[in-house]
Design a protein around this motif. Structure first.
Motif, PDB file in Angstrom:
ATOM      1  N   ARG B  24       0.834  -1.204   0.000  1.00 50.81           N
ATOM      2  CA  ARG B  24       0.000   0.000   0.000  1.00 50.81           C
ATOM      3  C   ARG B  24       0.874   1.261   0.000  1.00 50.81           C
ATOM      4  N   ARG B  25       1.933   1.239   0.789  1.00 56.45           N
ATOM      5  CA  ARG B  25       2.821   2.402   0.838  1.00 56.45           C
ATOM      6  C   ARG B  25       3.589   2.557  -0.478  1.00 56.45           C
ATOM      7  N   GLY B  29       3.221   5.843  -3.075  1.00 52.67           N
ATOM      8  CA  GLY B  29       4.336   6.644  -3.574  1.00 52.67           C
ATOM      9  C   GLY B  29       4.522   6.538  -5.074  1.00 52.67           C
ATOM     10  N   THR B  30       3.912   5.527  -5.687  1.00 47.52           N
ATOM     11  CA  THR B  30       4.126   5.281  -7.120  1.00 47.52           C
ATOM     12  C   THR B  30       3.015   5.862  -7.996  1.00 47.52           C
ATOM     13  N   THR B 115       5.638  14.408   1.070  1.00 43.83           N
ATOM     14  CA  THR B 115       6.433  13.289   0.570  1.00 43.83           C
ATOM     15  C   THR B 115       6.043  12.947  -0.859  1.00 43.83           C
ATOM     16  N   GLN B 116       4.733  12.929  -1.125  1.00 38.50           N
ATOM     17  CA  GLN B 116       4.283  12.582  -2.474  1.00 38.50           C
ATOM     18  C   GLN B 116       4.722  13.635  -3.492  1.00 38.50           C
ATOM     19  N   ARG B 117       4.714  14.903  -3.073  1.00 40.29           N
ATOM     20  CA  ARG B 117       5.183  15.957  -3.990  1.00 40.29           C
ATOM     21  C   ARG B 117       6.680  15.796  -4.269  1.00 40.29           C
ATOM     22  N   ARG B 127      12.530   6.672  -8.274  1.00 40.82           N
ATOM     23  CA  ARG B 127      11.443   6.627  -7.293  1.00 40.82           C
ATOM     24  C   ARG B 127      11.078   5.180  -6.953  1.00 40.82           C
ATOM     25  N   ARG B 128      10.989   4.339  -7.977  1.00 45.06           N
ATOM     26  CA  ARG B 128      10.596   2.935  -7.734  1.00 45.06           C
ATOM     27  C   ARG B 128      11.654   2.213  -6.908  1.00 45.06           C
TER      28      ARG B 128
END
Lengths: 95, 174
Positions: B24-25, B29-30, B115-117, B127-128
């Motif tokens: 889920r986390r 983030g993806t 964090t998402q920004r 990112r991955r």
């Protein structure tokens, strides 16, 4: 400024924490998945909105129909040689 | 996985308990629309269930396999989200969460948004790789297997991703 392994671990722990709680309750997720498994058809369904999200098949079909209509119109048009000659005479040799 | 292939639903519950929170986390983030993480986590486990009979332990560890499925679904979902936004069907990136809550809850939501920004400014592969390391604790070799790249490339991606994230969150992350 060099970063140590500890700095990297702290950054990654911070990132993971920011994205969600550590000891997350998985019961609702399990329940949702099991409920969806119990339904007869759980995957592969497309709604009307999906058609817009996947435009290639629909636009390909539309383009094919347009080409077919154009081809049929050209093949069936009642254009005769006499009419072409008449047009050339009217417009001139530059036609 | 063998139990899943035989239709053992308790095995699915165990798998979700083990990988659900991290997955889920990872998806939060993806995804370009992070509020879809829960839905896509469900979709991932449904795919795992239907493909369990084809799982080959010689080719991938269970975590690698599960995250690879999730990544493929996330890439596909991001493509659709991008197209819907292009058409104007999904113009709002994410509704602002203005529900009343505790101060801690509000701070957590603000930190999530920050964090998402920051993650959104990283290149996809960086990112991955960073997310796989941070939320699932995978080794470089496991990340490499999940992303289909070499372990050396993973290390480079991680170094760049950490530096970029530090720069983006400088002064905001304690």
């Amino acid at each position: 400024m060099g970063m140590t392994r500890t700095d990297d671990d702290a950054l990654e722990a911070r990132l993971a924490r920011a994205l969600g709680p550590d000891a997350d309750d998985t019961a609702p997720l399990s329940q949702a998945v099991l409920n969806r498994l119990a339904r007869p058809d759980t995957t592969g369904r497309t709604s009307v909105a999906e058609v817009l999200a996947e435009p290639l098949p629909a636009s390909g079909l539309l383009l094919g129909l347009l080409l077919l209509a154009g081809g049929l119109g050209y093949a069936l048009s009642p254009l005769e040689l006499d009419e072409v000659s008449a047009l050339m005479q009217l417009i001139g040799p530059g036609f | 996985m063998a139990a899943l292939a035989t239709g053992d639903r308790q095995a699915m519950v165990r798998l979700i308990r083990r990988h659900g929170p991290g997955l889920r986390r990872f998806l939060a983030g993806t995804l370009a629309a992070p509020h879809e993480a829960e839905d896509l986590a469900q979709e991932t486990f449904l795919r795992v269930w239907s493909a369990a009979a084809r799982y080959d332990p010689a080719r991938a560890a269970p975590a690698t396999w599960v995250y690879r499925i999730a990544l493929r679904l996330a890439i596909d979902r991001n493509r659709r989200t991008g197209f819907r936004r292009f058409l104007g069907l999904d113009a709002a990136p994410d509704p602002e969460d203005d529900r009343p809550g505790t101060e801690a809850g509000l701070a957590a939501r603000q930190e999530l948004a920050l964090t998402q920004r920051a993650l959104a400014t990283l290149p996809d592969r960086q990112r991955r790789a960073l997310l796989l390391r941070a939320v699932s604790g995978m080794t470089n070799a496991e990340i490499a297997a999940t992303l289909g790249i070499s372990a050396g490339a993973v290390e480079q991606l991680l170094v760049r991703a950490r530096a970029a994230l530090r720069a983006r969150t400088k002064g905001e992350w304690g």
